[in-house]
Design an enzyme around this catalytic site. Structure first.
Site, mmCIF file in Angstrom:
data_model
loop_
_atom_site.group_PDB
_atom_site.id
_atom_site.type_symbol
_atom_site.label_atom_id
_atom_site.label_comp_id
_atom_site.label_asym_id
_atom_site.label_seq_id
_atom_site.Cartn_x
_atom_site.Cartn_y
_atom_site.Cartn_z
ATOM 1 N N GLY A 38 -146.201 -106.032 39.789
ATOM 2 C CA GLY A 38 -146.904 -106.878 40.747
ATOM 3 C C GLY A 38 -146.207 -108.190 41.042
ATOM 4 O O GLY A 38 -146.604 -108.907 41.963
ATOM 5 N N GLU A 39 -145.187 -108.524 40.272
ATOM 6 C CA GLU A 39 -144.432 -109.735 40.553
ATOM 7 C C GLU A 39 -143.427 -109.468 41.680
ATOM 8 O O GLU A 39 -143.234 -108.331 42.110
ATOM 9 C CB GLU A 39 -143.723 -110.220 39.284
ATOM 10 C CG GLU A 39 -144.691 -110.639 38.192
ATOM 11 C CD GLU A 39 -143.986 -111.149 36.946
ATOM 12 O OE1 GLU A 39 -142.727 -111.201 36.943
ATOM 13 O OE2 GLU A 39 -144.682 -111.479 35.966
ATOM 14 N N HIS A 138 -157.401 -127.603 61.405
ATOM 15 C CA HIS A 138 -158.855 -127.734 61.578
ATOM 16 C C HIS A 138 -159.311 -129.188 61.658
ATOM 17 O O HIS A 138 -160.091 -129.552 62.535
ATOM 18 C CB HIS A 138 -159.575 -127.023 60.433
ATOM 19 C CG HIS A 138 -161.061 -127.036 60.549
ATOM 20 N ND1 HIS A 138 -161.734 -126.378 61.551
ATOM 21 C CD2 HIS A 138 -162.012 -127.644 59.799
ATOM 22 C CE1 HIS A 138 -163.029 -126.558 61.413
ATOM 23 N NE2 HIS A 138 -163.225 -127.328 60.354
ATOM 24 N N ASP A 181 -169.307 -127.089 68.738
ATOM 25 C CA ASP A 181 -169.965 -127.921 67.727
ATOM 26 C C ASP A 181 -169.556 -129.367 67.939
ATOM 27 O O ASP A 181 -168.621 -129.667 68.688
ATOM 28 C CB ASP A 181 -169.632 -127.457 66.300
ATOM 29 C CG ASP A 181 -168.129 -127.359 66.046
ATOM 30 O OD1 ASP A 181 -167.386 -128.207 66.568
ATOM 31 O OD2 ASP A 181 -167.710 -126.434 65.335
ATOM 32 N N LYS A 210 -174.602 -127.507 66.041
ATOM 33 C CA LYS A 210 -174.395 -126.469 65.031
ATOM 34 C C LYS A 210 -174.470 -127.071 63.640
ATOM 35 O O LYS A 210 -173.944 -128.158 63.394
ATOM 36 C CB LYS A 210 -173.035 -125.789 65.213
ATOM 37 C CG LYS A 210 -172.805 -124.615 64.265
ATOM 38 C CD LYS A 210 -171.369 -124.093 64.345
ATOM 39 C CE LYS A 210 -170.431 -124.911 63.507
ATOM 40 N NZ LYS A 210 -169.080 -124.301 63.381
ATOM 41 N N ARG A 212 -174.050 -125.758 59.443
ATOM 42 C CA ARG A 212 -173.601 -124.667 58.575
ATOM 43 C C ARG A 212 -173.980 -124.971 57.135
ATOM 44 O O ARG A 212 -173.735 -126.074 56.627
ATOM 45 C CB ARG A 212 -172.082 -124.478 58.671
ATOM 46 C CG ARG A 212 -171.552 -123.313 57.844
ATOM 47 C CD ARG A 212 -170.026 -123.277 57.836
ATOM 48 N NE ARG A 212 -169.476 -123.043 59.152
ATOM 49 C CZ ARG A 212 -169.283 -121.836 59.669
ATOM 50 N NH1 ARG A 212 -169.628 -120.770 58.990
ATOM 51 N NH2 ARG A 212 -168.753 -121.724 60.873
ATOM 52 N N ASP A 235 -162.081 -124.075 71.024
ATOM 53 C CA ASP A 235 -162.223 -124.278 69.584
ATOM 54 C C ASP A 235 -160.860 -124.074 68.931
ATOM 55 O O ASP A 235 -159.921 -123.573 69.562
ATOM 56 C CB ASP A 235 -163.254 -123.297 69.017
ATOM 57 C CG ASP A 235 -163.899 -123.807 67.740
ATOM 58 O OD1 ASP A 235 -163.516 -124.886 67.249
ATOM 59 O OD2 ASP A 235 -164.803 -123.114 67.218
ATOM 60 N N GLY A 241 -166.801 -115.212 64.119
ATOM 61 C CA GLY A 241 -167.337 -115.083 65.464
ATOM 62 C C GLY A 241 -168.713 -115.689 65.659
ATOM 63 O O GLY A 241 -169.226 -115.730 66.782
ATOM 64 N N THR A 243 -169.821 -118.839 65.475
ATOM 65 C CA THR A 243 -169.861 -120.081 66.259
ATOM 66 C C THR A 243 -169.748 -119.783 67.746
ATOM 67 O O THR A 243 -170.520 -120.308 68.557
ATOM 68 C CB THR A 243 -168.724 -121.020 65.814
ATOM 69 O OG1 THR A 243 -168.906 -121.367 64.434
ATOM 70 C CG2 THR A 243 -168.712 -122.286 66.650
#
Length: 325
Positions: A38-39, A138, A181, A210, A212, A235, A241, A243
């Protein structure tokens, strides 16, 4: 500064190739090996000593069963690869991350909440990043304050302006730009002002209330006049989905004549695409900061030219900051 070298993980090679082509270079060669335990191992095969190196890679989770892996897997690979590039002698190292993971968790809203965006910044800096480039992060203030190295956030607004101007050139009804929002009002206002200037006409503004809590959304009150107008919802991200669903419903009930959704990043997690398909949306436009499958009504805007221009200006000594306005 030495020559430009553009690298990518295997998962983002096609997108990085588009950015490199805009710069007139090829994606630099690297080795990426996964071991049975996994490495994994990543190393540059091209010589990077004294070079101006750019690692281009969005950080996101692939759908279940896809070969690209989880967001955490990509993040660890990017961190290790950045360190390997630094150790190999890169003169300057820039992480170009169009979609930046963990950027939404930028403040404490509950007791003992983590500040994941700040922790991510510390990791990228610890691996030797001199600069981090994103598209429409964001929360811009939180992003800039989390980092001590240079940051460059590129708004996707010019891409959406070109798209909207072409689509609305013959629209005789009133136009209104809508933030889904309160937190996105400044982003919507910047787009509204530029759209009004490009079209040479008045453009209104509205927003949808809005709230949350965990994964639950509430609110939905529309502030602004949209009846018989063409509404453009803008946005930074469509994830689950919810919002966009709530905003579109409020606009439809208020009598908007046309509704279009513009989002910088199309994550489309869970049943988001099914939600969008059921909404009275004329079109949805996103950039290709995240890979997109062919979806009806989904318009993909290329952001490789924008990123390439930022890289070109960073390499040449500016003015890259002008692209952030």
């Amino acid at each position: 500064m030495g020559p430009i070298k553009v690298f990518s993980l295997d998962a983002g090679a096609e997108f990085a190739g588009e950015v490199a082509a805009e710069l007139g270079v090829s994606v630099a060669a690297h080795e990426q090996r996964d071991f049975t335990d996994g490495e994994h191992k990543l190393r540059p095969l091209d010589d990077v000593e004294g070079a101006d190196v750019y690692l281009v890679q969005s950080l996101y989770s692939d759908p279940p069963g896809a070969a690209g892996g989880s967001v955490d897997d990509k993040l660890v690979r990017v961190l290790f690869f950045l360190a390997a590039l630094r150790d190999a002698g890169a003169a300057r190292l820039t992480a170009v991350i169009p979609y930046l993971c963990y950027a939404r968790k930028d403040r404490r809203t509950k007791l003992r909440d983590p500040l994941s965006s700040r922790y991510l910044a510390s990791l990228l800096e610890a691996m030797g990043s001199d600069c981090v480039v994103t598209i429409d992060v964001h929360n811009l203030a939180a992003f800039e304050n989390a980092f001590r190295c240079r940051t460059l956030n590129l708004p996707a607004r010019p891409l959406f302006l070109d798209y909207a101007v072409e689509l609305l050139r013959d629209e005789s009804r009133g136009l209104v730009v809508v933030s889904p929002d309160v937190g996105g009002v400044k982003r919507a206002e910047a787009f509204r002002a530029d759209l009004a200037e490009r079209l040479g006409r008045d453009v209104g503004q509205a927003f949808v209330e809005k709230y949350r809590s965990a994964d639950q959304l509430s609110g939905g009150t529309l502030v602004g006049e949209v009846r018989d107008r063409c509404a453009l919802v803008i946005d930074d991200l469509i994830a689950g989905g919810g919002t966009i669903e709530r905003a579109t419903g409020a606009l439809h009930r208020a009598g908007a004549a046309r509704i279009l959704a513009l989002a910088s990043h199309g994550q489309f997690a869970g049943d988001a695409l099914q939600k969008l398909a059921a909404l009275p949306l004329e079109a949805v436009a996103v950039t290709d900061s995240l890979p997109q499958a062919g979806v009806p009504r989904l318009n993909i805007l290329r952001c490789a030219p924008l990123l390439a221009e930022a890289i070109r200006r960073l390499h040449d000594g500016g003015p890259a900051i002008e692209l952030s306005l």
